[in-house]
Design a protein around this motif. Structure first.
Motif: not given
Length: 166
Positions: A9-10, A39, A32-34, A12-13, A42, A7
């Protein structure tokens, strides 16, 4: 395709860690906003899925005394799988060889080599590489200077492609 199971977020990480693998999990989570616990979960999942192979320092080879960088284009006598695998295994044993890539075309392999000086590389070339079984030819090119050396992948290109497909 791997990107379909990742996704945003993944991705972006991965992008953030590729740029700075030393940042703390708290900093990564903020970028990344979590929150930090998911995090970290992930990141561990990305490591287990082998999308992250490791974390490395980008060292300055020249400042460490490795003044010479050479690309060696290697042609083999036989391209049978057993011979290709044997050559790849041999490359993994040579400290001066930092990268080894099998190619399609006139050259079978390209090797990126570093050396403290030309005489050390020449010694490797004549006593190791050229005497390796199945090596038919070697052409070398000495690097004068590098203009770009970006590790990893261009995540912005991936994101643009995914946006077009959506």
């Amino acid at each position: 395709m791997v990107t379909t199971r990742l996704d945003p977020i993944d991705r972006k990480i991965l992008s953030e860690l590729q740029a700075d693998g030393r940042m703390t999990n708290v900093e990564l989570a903020k970028r990344v906003g979590i929150s930090a616990p998911p995090c970290l979960r992930r990141v561990r999942a990305l490591e287990e899925a082998e999308l992250i192979h490791g974390y490395h320092a980008d060292v300055n080879a020249r400042e460490l005394g490795f003044e010479v960088q050479v690309f060696a284009m290697v042609g083999l006598e036989s391209q049978a799988e057993v011979e290709l695998s044997a050559f790849e295994e041999k490359c993994r044993s040579w400290p001066l060889v930092r990268e080894c890539h099998m190619l399609n075309g006139e050259v079978d392999f390209i090797l990126k080599c570093v050396s403290p000086d030309l005489s050390t590389f020449q010694s490797f070339l004549t006593s190791e590489l050229l005497t390796t079984p199945n090596v038919a030819s070697v052409k070398t090119s000495l690097v004068i200077r590098g203009a770009k050396d970006e590790p990893g992948v261009p995540f912005e290109v991936l994101e643009e492609r995914l946006a077009r497909e959506a």
